[in-house]
Write a protein that holds these residues in place. Structure first.
Motif, PDB file in Angstrom:
ATOM      1  N   HIS A  33     -24.061 -19.308  -2.960  1.00 58.45           N
ATOM      2  CA  HIS A  33     -23.722 -19.207  -4.389  1.00 58.45           C
ATOM      3  C   HIS A  33     -23.962 -17.779  -4.882  1.00 58.45           C
ATOM      4  O   HIS A  33     -23.118 -17.195  -5.588  1.00 58.45           O
ATOM      5  CB  HIS A  33     -24.569 -20.203  -5.184  1.00 58.45           C
TER       6      HIS A  33
ATOM      7  N   THR B  34     -21.113 -15.028  -6.313  1.00 56.84           N
ATOM      8  CA  THR B  34     -21.175 -14.446  -7.657  1.00 56.84           C
ATOM      9  C   THR B  34     -21.294 -12.927  -7.624  1.00 56.84           C
ATOM     10  O   THR B  34     -20.860 -12.250  -8.573  1.00 56.84           O
ATOM     11  CB  THR B  34     -22.357 -15.043  -8.448  1.00 56.84           C
TER      12      THR B  34
ATOM     13  N   HIS C 251     -12.012 -27.779 -14.051  1.00 55.21           N
ATOM     14  CA  HIS C 251     -12.276 -26.429 -14.529  1.00 55.21           C
ATOM     15  C   HIS C 251     -11.109 -25.479 -14.228  1.00 55.21           C
ATOM     16  O   HIS C 251     -11.203 -24.285 -14.506  1.00 55.21           O
ATOM     17  CB  HIS C 251     -13.555 -25.886 -13.888  1.00 55.21           C
TER      18      HIS C 251
ATOM     19  N   THR D  64     -15.461 -19.125  -9.306  1.00 56.02           N
ATOM     20  CA  THR D  64     -16.483 -19.574 -10.260  1.00 56.02           C
ATOM     21  C   THR D  64     -16.629 -21.094 -10.228  1.00 56.02           C
ATOM     22  O   THR D  64     -17.753 -21.629 -10.225  1.00 56.02           O
ATOM     23  CB  THR D  64     -16.111 -19.117 -11.685  1.00 56.02           C
TER      24      THR D  64
ATOM     25  N   THR E 221     -19.971 -23.191  -8.958  1.00 60.69           N
ATOM     26  CA  THR E 221     -20.609 -24.219  -9.790  1.00 60.69           C
ATOM     27  C   THR E 221     -20.733 -25.538  -9.037  1.00 60.69           C
ATOM     28  O   THR E 221     -21.755 -26.230  -9.119  1.00 60.69           O
ATOM     29  CB  THR E 221     -19.793 -24.428 -11.088  1.00 60.69           C
ATOM     30  N   SER E 222     -19.685 -25.894  -8.275  1.00 62.18           N
ATOM     31  CA  SER E 222     -19.705 -27.166  -7.525  1.00 62.18           C
ATOM     32  C   SER E 222     -20.810 -27.189  -6.479  1.00 62.18           C
ATOM     33  O   SER E 222     -21.291 -28.261  -6.093  1.00 62.18           O
ATOM     34  CB  SER E 222     -18.345 -27.411  -6.863  1.00 62.18           C
TER      35      SER E 222
ATOM     36  N   TRP F 124     -23.856 -26.463  -6.778  1.00 59.57           N
ATOM     37  CA  TRP F 124     -25.114 -27.031  -7.284  1.00 59.57           C
ATOM     38  C   TRP F 124     -25.131 -28.552  -7.147  1.00 59.57           C
ATOM     39  O   TRP F 124     -26.195 -29.142  -6.932  1.00 59.57           O
ATOM     40  CB  TRP F 124     -25.330 -26.615  -8.741  1.00 59.57           C
TER      41      TRP F 124
END
Length: 485
Positions: free
Chosen positions: A368, A372, A443, A455, A459-460, A462
């Motif tokens: 992750h 980012t 999303h 992005t 997020t997925s 997590w």
């Protein structure tokens, strides 16, 4: 290895021991080959669907059913398939299922239109539902103690590898266009494999059954299949329709029918009749916890690998061939994790898959951060390399989980237990695939590429990390070791 030579006071002749050992090796090879065919056929069509559409004129809805027809029929029949083996002989049901699966693969390979292909996929899924539960059941009654842990470990490895490498194999075979057959070899490749499994199985597979069981339970079969259908069907197609109200109503009705099925099974058990599911299996906390963990593992797989594949191609703009590098990396990691787990699980039990879950979770947290900070400039190496460690962790979970869940199940109930274990996997995958629509596609708008996809995928992760941590907690109910020696 010494278990075979110390069962009686006088040891059998050395040649007999070697012969028995060879028979078990062939038994292992035959049933794992059948499991590999099933695992591959569940996902091999993903990369071939565009070619199938161009060749057969299949609509988008038809393409969805080419995949769903197999997975749904397979999931619905697993509980019944497991019990059929207990009642009528696991060898007999395995050979019948494998033969029909091979025939259905031929029908898939020669189909000229989407209708015949979908019908053949239904037959293929039904045959797999008879074939696959006998794999774990046969391993359960053929091997013991440490040898069973290794056999179950190989089973977990094959199951995981098949689902991960299926899309790669589908892409390679379709692109190779062998003999000008286009997409058809993804199914026709099963013919020599299936025929070989039947021929060797007739000679080497031992027969086993539950001799106390009296007859099949048609009412239980109907209730279980209907309940699972009403749960899995909306999970499979609901996302494409925007999750209308009928999908939730259907799932709710399915849950009610499953509750009715449980009540019916309890009544048959009280009457001393022969139920479809042996409910006493759930009194063992290892079995119940293992089933819940396997459900979560299937859910995780359904969410992660589909999302990751979209991230690689739509987010990073890599080619399908470059995406395959990531799948290969994950596969190599899973093989390494499985072999590592098999060498430790007899001594350390649940601690091995727990360590695997935490390793995968920690790696995905790092992934992750990488996404980012690097964004679309990651490239193939940075995108694929962490998958080796993720695969290592998943291999440490998948390989020992069957042994830790089923190791203490009585031999007579092995088929029923195996059917439930495989059903948990399929339900988890269906739920995970459905959740992908919620945690990823919601999303994104159609055709979105680049940073927005990255992005959404980050997020997925997590959700996947949370599932892995939940699994590590559930595993506290699994055995501390698979045997005391």
């Amino acid at each position: 290895m010494s278990h075979d030579t110390h069962q009686t006071i006088s040891s059998p002749p050395q040649g007999a021991v070697r012969a028995a050992g060879r028979t078990r090796v062939v038994t292992l090879a035959v049933v794992l080959t059948a499991e590999l065919m099933n695992a591959l056929d569940g996902s091999v069509v993903y990369t071939a669907l565009p070619t199938i559409a161009a060749d057969t004129g299949a609509t988008t809805a038809a393409l969805q059913w080419i995949h769903a027809a197999y997975t749904l029929t397979f999931a619905l029949g697993l509980i019944t398939g497991g019990r059929l083996g207990d009642l009528y002989g696991r060898r007999r049901v395995f050979l019948t299922g494998t033969a029909v699966f091979t025939l259905a693969s031929l029908l898939c390979g020669i189909a000229t239109g989407p209708e015949l292909l979908i019908a053949a996929r239904v037959l293929q899924g039904a045959a797999a539902a008879a074939m696959v539960p006998q794999v774990l059941a046969t391993l359960h009654v053929t091997f013991n103690d440490g040898s069973r842990a290794k056999a179950f470990g190989l089973y977990g490895t094959v199951m995981s590898l098949g689902s991960v490498t299926g899309p790669v194999l589908g892409g390679v075979l379709t692109q190779a266009d062998l003999f000008g057959l286009g997409w058809r070899p993804i199914f026709l490749i099963n013919l020599p494999i299936g025929i070989g499994a039947v021929v060797l199985g007739r000679r080497f597979l031992p027969e086993s059954r539950d001799r106390a069981a009296r007859r099949l339970d048609p009412c239980g079969m109907l209730l279980s299949a209907l309940g699972l259908l009403l749960i899995t069907l909306p999970l499979t197609v609901g996302g494409d329709h925007g999750w209308p109200a009928w999908t939730f109503a259907t799932m709710g009705t399915g849950l009610l029918i499953v509750a009715l099925f449980v009540a019916q099974q309890k009544a048959k058990t009280r009457q001393g009749d022969s139920p479809l599911v042996v409910l006493s299996l759930f009194t063992g906390r290892a079995f119940s916890a293992g089933l819940a963990t396997q459900l979560a593992f299937g859910l995780l797989s359904g969410v992660f690998f589909l999302s990751w594949s979209l991230f690689i191609q739509d987010g990073l703009g890599l080619t399908p061939g470059q995406a395959a590098a990531g799948f290969v990396s994950a596969s190599l990691g899973e093989m390494g994790g499985a072999w590592f787990a098999m060498s430790l699980v007899a001594r350390y039990g649940r601690a091995v898959p727990q360590a695997g879950a935490l390793l995968a979770a920690a790696t995905l947290a790092g992934y992750h951060q990488l996404i980012t900070t690097e964004g679309t400039g990651m490239g193939t190496v940075l995108a694929a390399a962490p998958m080796l460690v993720v695969g290592l962790g998943l291999g440490m979970i998948g390989a020992p989980l069957a042994d830790l869940t089923l190791g203490r199940v009585p031999n007579k109930d092995a088929g029923s237990a195996s059917g439930l274990f495989n059903t948990a996997t399929q339900l988890g995958i269906a739920l995970g695939t459905a959740l992908t629509s919620v945690i990823l596609f919601n999303h994104l708008s159609a055709g979105t590429r680049g940073p927005a996809v990255n992005t959404a995928f980050a997020t997925s992760l997590w959700y996947v990390i949370g599932t892995l941590i939940t699994m590590s907690v559930l595993m506290l109910l699994l055995p501390k070791a698979t045997h005391s020696s």
